[in-house]
Scaffold this active site. Sequence first.
Site, PDB file in Angstrom:
ATOM      1  N   ASP A  15      -8.669  -4.699   0.760  1.00 53.79           N
ATOM      2  CA  ASP A  15      -7.454  -4.060   0.243  1.00 53.79           C
ATOM      3  C   ASP A  15      -6.476  -5.117  -0.255  1.00 53.79           C
ATOM      4  O   ASP A  15      -6.113  -6.045   0.483  1.00 53.79           O
ATOM      5  CB  ASP A  15      -6.778  -3.245   1.353  1.00 53.79           C
ATOM      6  CG  ASP A  15      -7.491  -1.933   1.622  1.00 53.79           C
ATOM      7  OD1 ASP A  15      -8.366  -1.552   0.820  1.00 53.79           O
ATOM      8  OD2 ASP A  15      -7.155  -1.284   2.634  1.00 53.79           O
ATOM      9  N   GLY A 225      -1.426  16.203   6.340  1.00 53.94           N
ATOM     10  CA  GLY A 225      -0.460  15.123   6.524  1.00 53.94           C
ATOM     11  C   GLY A 225       0.288  15.306   7.831  1.00 53.94           C
ATOM     12  O   GLY A 225      -0.286  15.691   8.847  1.00 53.94           O
ATOM     13  N   LYS A 227       2.049  17.567   8.782  1.00 54.50           N
ATOM     14  CA  LYS A 227       2.060  18.953   9.300  1.00 54.50           C
ATOM     15  C   LYS A 227       0.882  19.219  10.250  1.00 54.50           C
ATOM     16  O   LYS A 227       0.866  20.217  10.951  1.00 54.50           O
ATOM     17  CB  LYS A 227       2.015  19.948   8.134  1.00 54.50           C
ATOM     18  CG  LYS A 227       3.377  20.079   7.432  1.00 54.50           C
ATOM     19  CD  LYS A 227       3.323  21.124   6.348  1.00 54.50           C
ATOM     20  CE  LYS A 227       3.062  20.467   5.001  1.00 54.50           C
ATOM     21  NZ  LYS A 227       2.356  21.220   4.024  1.00 54.50           N
ATOM     22  N   ASP A 256      -7.886   7.959   7.637  1.00 56.44           N
ATOM     23  CA  ASP A 256      -8.962   7.211   8.305  1.00 56.44           C
ATOM     24  C   ASP A 256      -8.700   7.131   9.802  1.00 56.44           C
ATOM     25  O   ASP A 256      -9.627   7.260  10.616  1.00 56.44           O
ATOM     26  CB  ASP A 256      -9.078   5.800   7.713  1.00 56.44           C
ATOM     27  CG  ASP A 256      -9.413   5.835   6.243  1.00 56.44           C
ATOM     28  OD1 ASP A 256     -10.045   6.825   5.804  1.00 56.44           O
ATOM     29  OD2 ASP A 256      -9.037   4.895   5.512  1.00 56.44           O
TER      30      ASP A 256
HETATM   31  O1  RIB Z   1      -8.141   5.484   3.025  1.00 54.87           O
HETATM   32  C1  RIB Z   1      -7.553   4.260   2.660  1.00 54.87           C
HETATM   33  C2  RIB Z   1      -8.563   3.357   2.046  1.00 54.87           C
HETATM   34  O2  RIB Z   1      -8.984   3.917   0.826  1.00 54.87           O
HETATM   35  C3  RIB Z   1      -8.041   1.991   1.704  1.00 54.87           C
HETATM   36  O3  RIB Z   1      -8.276   1.074   2.750  1.00 54.87           O
HETATM   37  C4  RIB Z   1      -8.760   1.633   0.431  1.00 54.87           C
HETATM   38  O4  RIB Z   1      -9.664   0.616   0.619  1.00 54.87           O
HETATM   39  C5  RIB Z   1      -9.449   2.905  -0.029  1.00 54.87           C
HETATM   40  O5  RIB Z   1     -10.785   2.828   0.123  1.00 54.87           O
END
Ligand code: RIB
Length: 310
Positions: A15, A225, A227, A256
């Site tokens: 990232d 989100g 909510k 994630d």
């Molecule tokens: O969900 C976030 C992720 O989406 C980030 O880390 C980026 O790499 C994308 O894959």
Amino acid sequence: MKKNKLVVIGSFVVDLAAMTPKLPRRGETIFGGPFSMGPGGKGSNQCIAAKRAGADVIFLTKLGRDRFAEVALEAYEKEGIDTSCVFQDETLETGSALIMVEQLTGENAIVVSPGACNAIKLTEVDRIKPAMAEAKALLTQFEINMDAVWHALQLAKAQGLLTIVNPAPVQQVSNDIFSLIDVITPNETEAEALTGIPVTNRESAGKAADILLARGVKHILITLGEKGVYYQNAQYHQEIPGYAVQKVIDTTGAGDAFNGGFATAITEGKDMEAAIRFGNVAGALSVTKNGTAPAMPYRTEIEAFMKVGE
Ligand code: RIB
């Protein structure tokens, strides 16, 4: 044999994230705030989230053989993640993602170039079979080549695992895939892309969930989100509220954190509602820190937050 492992198959990308006062318009150049570079990718983030939340996890992905691959390998060593199914391609580059995070709201825009993790071979997916024999669940996403996702789901179903799919980034898929999915976790946008129903409230979430149930998915979790989550199965539906935090710094990776936390709780034998609450706490805590994988909360933080709410 104890079957409590969590198998995660998905993307790793580096990232490259800049804070920005606002998202630029087409053709516009603006000054940003602080920049950071670190491990990312939905699969890898969810794996790290699960590991920190307490799961016995194994991760399958593919890297290049370059400096970005080192970012992944260093992160997995630090987190204590089994890398026996982390493959490296000699010619393809490790993936990357360009991320802009709006300072005021913590909201983001992302372009992901998956690189090597978009070329996972089916024979490489086969290498996870022994781990699947000890696993309770498979967690995967749509950020790697889809034939690898299909193959992983087929292997997991054949071995009796619960399959959890976070359909992100959303792609048009053949309807046959849904019968291989036990639990699906789209956000509102992804639910709309999969079903054609714009998800704006409980009623529309229910309509989208009905479509996914009819296609063969057993448990629908539409993430909303802050909510919380709209949950529906063949018998009932329920809204499970999210948690407010004092200051939102960066929402990137919150989904994630939710998925990693939820899957961890499922492998521990928690029921759906308890697992969703656990995931909601992980998601809420992740937005209080900068970055994606580095912002994933540890088990102690999740438990401390839950205690305060009791
Ligand atoms: O969900 C976030 C992720 O989406 C980030 O880390 C980026 O790499 C994308 O894959």
